[in-house]
Design an enzyme around this catalytic site. Structure first.
Site, PDB file in Angstrom:
ATOM      1  N   ASP A 195       0.833  -1.211   0.000  1.00  0.00           N
ATOM      2  CA  ASP A 195       0.000   0.000   0.000  1.00  0.00           C
ATOM      3  C   ASP A 195       0.863   1.254   0.000  1.00  0.00           C
ATOM      4  O   ASP A 195       1.669   1.476   0.897  1.00  0.00           O
ATOM      5  CB  ASP A 195      -0.897  -0.050   1.242  1.00  0.00           C
ATOM      6  CG  ASP A 195      -1.712   1.215   1.475  1.00  0.00           C
ATOM      7  OD1 ASP A 195      -1.849   2.008   0.533  1.00  0.00           O
ATOM      8  OD2 ASP A 195      -2.226   1.376   2.597  1.00  0.00           O
TER       9      ASP A 195
ATOM     10  N   HIS B 292      -4.213   4.750   6.553  1.00  0.00           N
ATOM     11  CA  HIS B 292      -3.034   4.236   5.856  1.00  0.00           C
ATOM     12  C   HIS B 292      -1.762   4.637   6.586  1.00  0.00           C
ATOM     13  O   HIS B 292      -1.658   5.747   7.117  1.00  0.00           O
ATOM     14  CB  HIS B 292      -2.984   4.772   4.421  1.00  0.00           C
ATOM     15  CG  HIS B 292      -4.200   4.457   3.613  1.00  0.00           C
ATOM     16  ND1 HIS B 292      -4.290   3.344   2.812  1.00  0.00           N
ATOM     17  CD2 HIS B 292      -5.378   5.102   3.494  1.00  0.00           C
ATOM     18  CE1 HIS B 292      -5.472   3.324   2.220  1.00  0.00           C
ATOM     19  NE2 HIS B 292      -6.150   4.381   2.628  1.00  0.00           N
TER      20      HIS B 292
END
Length: 560
Positions: free
Chosen positions: A199, A373
């Site tokens: 990611d 995130h």
């Protein structure tokens, strides 16, 4: 279809159908000989120039052409950019689906809406679950994000292990009480990772993302300070962590909870059923009951934190909501950050709410949002735990992928072992070496209403032209044999000029068209299409000369 892809029998192939060079549409394939595992089936929300498009999904043609080899769709978590396209995916490639409890509940809702639930094979997994196939196996390990039941996947192949992290951060004090399984990550890394796909969303942020527990303290502090008036709490329905913070704080402060917005109602129902939300029955009130609850004792949980015009919060701000009228002592909390492209919409809603007398609490200064995130420090930790031989940044725009690749170089992954690819590029690995082994089309498919892929570049160009310069319709009745104009020509403007104030322009345009039609009809062997094209060409030139604009010209001719 023939593809320019060359995968050798001893190689494992990795590719993205979506998720590279973009935020959203996450869909990744891992292929070894006669087996393909697909990770996630996400959507992307359209950019402003995609007029009228509801959302964007990948082109599944490659998978459809290899459907006999596709063994499973495995899901990392329940956000739309990872499961939003699942109904469309399964219409094209109906294979077994493996997902965690919350993602599975959301998937069932989607499939039920499409009347597909009884036609799909669904399997629920959890941390440590392993799915065995003939040559491949898939292992799930728990990570943390802004939603419960979040997993990375390790696909074990004869050539080596491929890790796809899914969306992650390292939140050691999550409100879900589901901390990341560092032991599993370290074990997988110790056993050897051939390739890590990781990611990249926050690769540009040199930080360690703050914990959801930090936000929970801020939310409680805000509730403490609000002594009077209703609290309207707006967040993503899918952000179960934030929904739990709001409902827990409401209960602690003696506030009843009313839920508005279809997706929020579904989130609360699923969250309570799975045990992620601890809301007693007597603390939930029906929407119709809120007028009987004292303002100081009410929390309204609402959708619309991104300024969506049809969401509950925007309708409250505009004064068009059927059940909620804004009151001067209302307190509105935005517990999210605007998605890129939504800032203007969010600001417009905030302005409307403040004009209506509400106290609006938003922005970083109030500490009511943190990203789901990981920043650079967490991305480096994931690389250090997995110790991959090769590295492929995913989940991000190009600049994010580039920065993430540089972080891998800092942790001793050689530059020639990192691959920044595009959707449709195929990376082949044999255990020792990696190479780009070709490409298949990785174009976008547009969803517009019930239409799937029927809107292409030509239609989008027409929509953009209409939105910029408007439309001019030309009507006339023509006898081609006698070469006579029986009625018209008339001009109708939509989005180009206001006809009542542009009489001279319209009349002169009619004279231009009349001359054009007479000229073309007097030439021998001219057809209806010749007349149409001549009208478009001559009127376009005239209108551009007079206005410096190029509206779309649409001749509607009745030919006798």
């Amino acid at each position: 279809m023939t593809y320019s892809v060359d995968i050798k029998p001893n190689e494992v192939a990795v590719y993205a159908l979506g998720g590279l060079g973009e935020i959203g549409k996450n869909t990744y394939g891992i292929e070894y000989q006669n087996e393909i595992i697909v990770v996630d089936a996400g959507i992307k929300f359209p950019e402003d120039e995609l007029l009228g498009i509801d959302y964007v999904i990948p082109d599944y043609t490659y998978l459809v052409d290899n459907i006999d080899r596709v063994k499973a769709l495995v899901i990392t978590h329940g956000h739309e950019d990872h499961i939003g396209a699942i109904a469309y995916f399964l219409q094209a490639v109906n294979v077994p689906v493996y997902a965690g409890p919350l993602a599975m509940a959301l998937i069932k809702n989607k499939l039920e809406e499409k009347q597909m639930l009884n036609r799909v094979e669904l399997h629920e997994i959890t941390d440590g679950s392993v799915i065995e196939f003939d040559k491949l196996s898939v292992e799930f390990f728990r990570t943390t994000h802004s939603i419960p039941d979040v997993f990375g996947v390790a696909i074990h192949t004869p050539a080596g292990t491929i890790v796809e992290t899914g969306d992650f951060k390292f939140d050691l004090t999550p409100t879900t009480k589901q901390p990341p399984n560092l032991w599993s990550m370290a074990r997988i890394g110790e056993n050897g990772v051939l390739l890590m796909m990781s990611d990249s969303t926050n690769a540009e942020r040199p930080e360690w993302t703050k914990s959801e527990a930090w936000v929970a303290k801020s939310v409680n502090h805000i509730f403490d300070k609000i002594q009077h008036g209703r609290i309207i709490f707006a967040t993503f329905a899918s952000n179960m962590n934030r929904v739990r913070m709001a409902t827990d704080a409401a209960i602690a402060h003696g506030r009843k909870i009313a839920v508005f917005g279809r997706s929020m109602e579904s989130a609360v129902t699923n969250g309570r059923a799975l045990g992620y939300l601890n809301i007693p029955d007597d603390m939930l009130v029906e929407q119709s009951e809120i007028k009987h609850i004292p303002d100081d004792e009410l929390l309204i949980l609402s959708t619309g934190s991104q300024g969506e015009p049809m969401a509950a919060l925007a309708r409250i701000a505009e004064g068009t909501h059927k059940q909620i009228r804004l009151k001067p002592k209302d307190n509105v909390i935005f517990s999210s950050s605007p998605i890129p492209g939504n800032t203007a919409s969010v600001n417009a809603v905030i302005n409307k709410l403040q004009e209506g007398g509400a106290n609006v609490i938003y922005g970083k200064v109030n500490n009511i949002h943190t990203s789901g995130h990981g920043g650079q420090e967490e991305e480096k930790l994931m690389i250090a735990l997995m110790k991959p031989k090769f590295f492929m940044p995913v989940h991000g725009e190009y600049r994010m992928l580039k920065v993430h690749a540089s972080l891998a170089h800092e942790l001793d992954v050689p530059e020639d072992h990192t691959f920044i690819l595009e959707n449709g590029d195929v990376l082949a690995l044999d255990g020792e070496n990696a190479r780009v082994a070709g490409h298949f089309p990785g174009d976008d498919t547009y969803i517009d209403g019930s239409g799937i892929g029927d809107i292409g570049s030509v239609v989008l160009h027409d929509r953009q032209k209409l939105s910029q310069d408007g439309l001019v319709v030309v009507t006339a009745t023509i006898d081609l044999k006698k070469k006579e104009i029986l009625s018209g020509p008339d001009i109708l403007s939509r989005g180009f000029v206001y006809m009542r104030e542009s009489g001279d322009l319209i009349n002169e345009g009619r004279r231009v068209i009349f001359g054009t039609m007479r000229r073309v009809m007097n030439n021998s062997n001219n057809s209806e299409s010749d007349i149409r094209q001549a009208v478009i060409d001559d009127l376009s030139r005239f209108l551009y000369k007079e206005t410096a604009r190029k509206p779309m010209i649409m001749p509607m001719l009745i030919i006798i």
